[in-house]
Design a protein around this motif. Sequence first.
Motif, PDB file in Angstrom:
ATOM      1  N   CYS A   1      -9.226  22.723 -12.014  1.00  0.00           N
ATOM      2  CA  CYS A   1      -8.777  22.283 -13.337  1.00  0.00           C
ATOM      3  C   CYS A   1      -9.136  20.805 -13.513  1.00  0.00           C
ATOM      4  CB  CYS A   1      -7.272  22.476 -13.467  1.00  0.00           C
ATOM      5  SG  CYS A   1      -6.629  22.136 -15.116  1.00  0.00           S
ATOM      6  N   PRO A   2      -9.783  20.433 -14.611  1.00  0.00           N
ATOM      7  CA  PRO A   2     -10.227  19.046 -14.774  1.00  0.00           C
ATOM      8  C   PRO A   2      -9.071  18.056 -14.836  1.00  0.00           C
ATOM      9  CG  PRO A   2     -10.526  20.274 -16.808  1.00  0.00           C
ATOM     10  CD  PRO A   2     -10.169  21.272 -15.762  1.00  0.00           C
ATOM     11  N   LEU A   3      -9.341  16.862 -14.378  1.00  0.00           N
ATOM     12  CA  LEU A   3      -8.339  15.789 -14.423  1.00  0.00           C
ATOM     13  C   LEU A   3      -8.011  15.449 -15.874  1.00  0.00           C
ATOM     14  CD1 LEU A   3      -7.000  14.281 -12.059  1.00  0.00           C
ATOM     15  CD2 LEU A   3      -8.568  12.382 -12.491  1.00  0.00           C
ATOM     16  N   ILE A   4      -9.028  15.493 -16.735  1.00  0.00           N
ATOM     17  CA  ILE A   4      -8.837  15.298 -18.166  1.00  0.00           C
ATOM     18  C   ILE A   4      -9.168  16.620 -18.841  1.00  0.00           C
ATOM     19  CG2 ILE A   4      -9.576  14.038 -20.219  1.00  0.00           C
ATOM     20  CD1 ILE A   4     -10.294  11.695 -18.431  1.00  0.00           C
ATOM     21  N   LEU A   5      -8.157  17.245 -19.397  1.00  0.00           N
ATOM     22  CA  LEU A   5      -8.331  18.573 -19.991  1.00  0.00           C
ATOM     23  C   LEU A   5      -9.147  18.503 -21.276  1.00  0.00           C
ATOM     24  CD1 LEU A   5      -4.658  19.774 -19.523  1.00  0.00           C
ATOM     25  CD2 LEU A   5      -6.639  20.507 -18.179  1.00  0.00           C
TER      26      LEU A   5
ATOM     27  N   ALA B   1     -14.146  14.657 -12.661  1.00  0.00           N
ATOM     28  CA  ALA B   1     -13.057  14.767 -11.683  1.00  0.00           C
ATOM     29  C   ALA B   1     -12.168  15.974 -11.990  1.00  0.00           C
ATOM     30  CB  ALA B   1     -12.228  13.492 -11.685  1.00  0.00           C
ATOM     31  N   ASN B   2     -11.640  16.583 -10.943  1.00  0.00           N
ATOM     32  CA  ASN B   2     -10.711  17.703 -11.126  1.00  0.00           C
ATOM     33  C   ASN B   2      -9.542  17.569 -10.170  1.00  0.00           C
ATOM     34  OD1 ASN B   2     -11.327  19.254  -8.585  1.00  0.00           O
ATOM     35  ND2 ASN B   2     -13.370  19.294  -9.514  1.00  0.00           N
ATOM     36  N   GLU B   3      -8.552  18.440 -10.338  1.00  0.00           N
ATOM     37  CA  GLU B   3      -7.318  18.337  -9.553  1.00  0.00           C
ATOM     38  C   GLU B   3      -7.573  18.444  -8.051  1.00  0.00           C
ATOM     39  OE1 GLU B   3      -4.562  21.554 -10.090  1.00  0.00           O
ATOM     40  OE2 GLU B   3      -6.166  22.983 -10.564  1.00  0.00           O
TER      41      GLU B   3
ATOM     42  N   LEU C   1      -7.796   9.702  -4.741  1.00  0.00           N
ATOM     43  CA  LEU C   1      -8.721  10.472  -5.579  1.00  0.00           C
ATOM     44  C   LEU C   1     -10.118  10.343  -5.002  1.00  0.00           C
ATOM     45  CD1 LEU C   1      -9.228  12.121  -8.199  1.00  0.00           C
ATOM     46  CD2 LEU C   1      -9.740   9.936  -9.325  1.00  0.00           C
ATOM     47  N   HIS C   2     -10.693  11.464  -4.614  1.00  0.00           N
ATOM     48  CA  HIS C   2     -12.062  11.447  -4.076  1.00  0.00           C
ATOM     49  C   HIS C   2     -13.049  11.459  -5.241  1.00  0.00           C
ATOM     50  CE1 HIS C   2     -15.158  11.947  -1.037  1.00  0.00           C
ATOM     51  NE2 HIS C   2     -15.714  12.867  -1.821  1.00  0.00           N
ATOM     52  N   VAL C   3     -13.964  10.498  -5.226  1.00  0.00           N
ATOM     53  CA  VAL C   3     -14.892  10.316  -6.344  1.00  0.00           C
ATOM     54  C   VAL C   3     -16.328  10.343  -5.831  1.00  0.00           C
ATOM     55  CG1 VAL C   3     -15.581   8.823  -8.263  1.00  0.00           C
ATOM     56  CG2 VAL C   3     -13.193   8.863  -7.510  1.00  0.00           C
ATOM     57  N   THR C   4     -17.184  11.081  -6.525  1.00  0.00           N
ATOM     58  CA  THR C   4     -18.621  11.002  -6.300  1.00  0.00           C
ATOM     59  C   THR C   4     -19.201  10.320  -7.514  1.00  0.00           C
ATOM     60  OG1 THR C   4     -18.634  13.039  -5.016  1.00  0.00           O
ATOM     61  CG2 THR C   4     -20.750  12.271  -5.875  1.00  0.00           C
ATOM     62  N   GLY C   5     -19.666   9.091  -7.331  1.00  0.00           N
ATOM     63  CA  GLY C   5     -20.042   8.267  -8.462  1.00  0.00           C
ATOM     64  C   GLY C   5     -21.517   8.018  -8.617  1.00  0.00           C
ATOM     65  N   LYS C   6     -21.818   6.874  -9.166  1.00  0.00           N
ATOM     66  CA  LYS C   6     -23.183   6.475  -9.480  1.00  0.00           C
ATOM     67  C   LYS C   6     -24.058   6.497  -8.229  1.00  0.00           C
ATOM     68  CE  LYS C   6     -25.391   2.795 -12.187  1.00  0.00           C
ATOM     69  NZ  LYS C   6     -25.136   1.502 -12.869  1.00  0.00           N
TER      70      LYS C   6
END
Length: 390
Positions: free
Chosen positions: A275-279, A220-222, A234-239
């Motif tokens: 920029c990643p959601l978790i740096l 995930a990113n900003e 939060l838009h997510v592309t998952g499993k």
Amino acid sequence: MSDHPLSTVVPQALPPTLSGIVGTNRASTGVTRQIEANDDVAAIGLWLAEYHSSPHTFRSYRKEAERLLLWATQLRGKAVSSLMREDVLAYEAFLAAPLPTWCDDALARHGYHRRLFTGPLSDRSRRQALGILAGLFNYLVRAGYLAGTPFALQPRRRGARGTRRTIERYLERALWQDVLAKVEQWPQTSPREKQRYERARWVLRVLYETALRATEAAQANEGDLRHRRGRWWLHVTGKGGVEGDVPVSDALMADFARYRTFYGLLPTPNSNGRCPLILGIAGRTTPLTATAVYLVVKDALVRVADALEPADPVGAARLRQASTHWLRHTAATHQAEAGNPVHHIQHNLRHSSIATTSIYLHAEEDARHASTTKAHAGASHDPYDKDGTA
């Protein structure tokens, strides 16, 4: 062949009797084929390619495919496309007691001559392995590569239908609050300690609030944060490539702003930013891997468990078992306990079936426990009737 998912397992071409070119379970020539693969390695590789967008799933599925392929060709003397029901039963028994040479600690972790098992698989791990392989065979049947699947004859296990499962790998609300409170007590006297604290604080909150899988969080990113009608999503592309939008609270956005500000970044996300959601480590804009996210969570929970041990040894033991996926289960369970409609939770977790989401509904189970123990509390503790019978 070097870039094939199974290239490290089968470095050289197999003879026709083992490659699957003349497999006894191959579909007849009159069947319309959906894939061009004409041997087992190629067909399995195509199935694995369907999961390239989900690295964790890909690695798990490849491991099970490799084990079966090597067992079938080396020990059973058969092509995967020649396996029958008796072979599946034999393989299940093998998973419970693999050969010592397949578990040797002296073997390498990678490459052709490597260790494939650390020891016998548990009941749960065997069921998971066979479930993955059943999915492989179903795929090859639908593709017109195989005539049928020997897994179709597997009897339905007791409880698979008509009995609602519940998830147990989650943290109760009080224990979760203890986790957040203990993290706030971490030392912050040095820059390294401050970084460790801010990172753990953010990672725990974002995984819990959004119920993301570790892989999803790492990717995930900003730019995935969307603002619509005054609300954040939060838009997510998952499993399996399933896309969805997860609600994000104002409180989590405040935590996001705090985390970003700590590293000198703008507190609000750039809709076009990457920029990643978790740096990354020390706030680098290169993302952490899913494994690194997992390790951040494990480290935090173990540290909290150590601090909690004197007052709550049971809770501490549970935290030492927990992982990133426990936070996903914890989020769903707490949403259910708060009275969220089950179809809302289904969308938040991006489940294809509402039956999957129903495993988080513990209210009925808790009510049954309460009514039963209350009834016992008002009864005599003597387990015998007056005539002395139980």
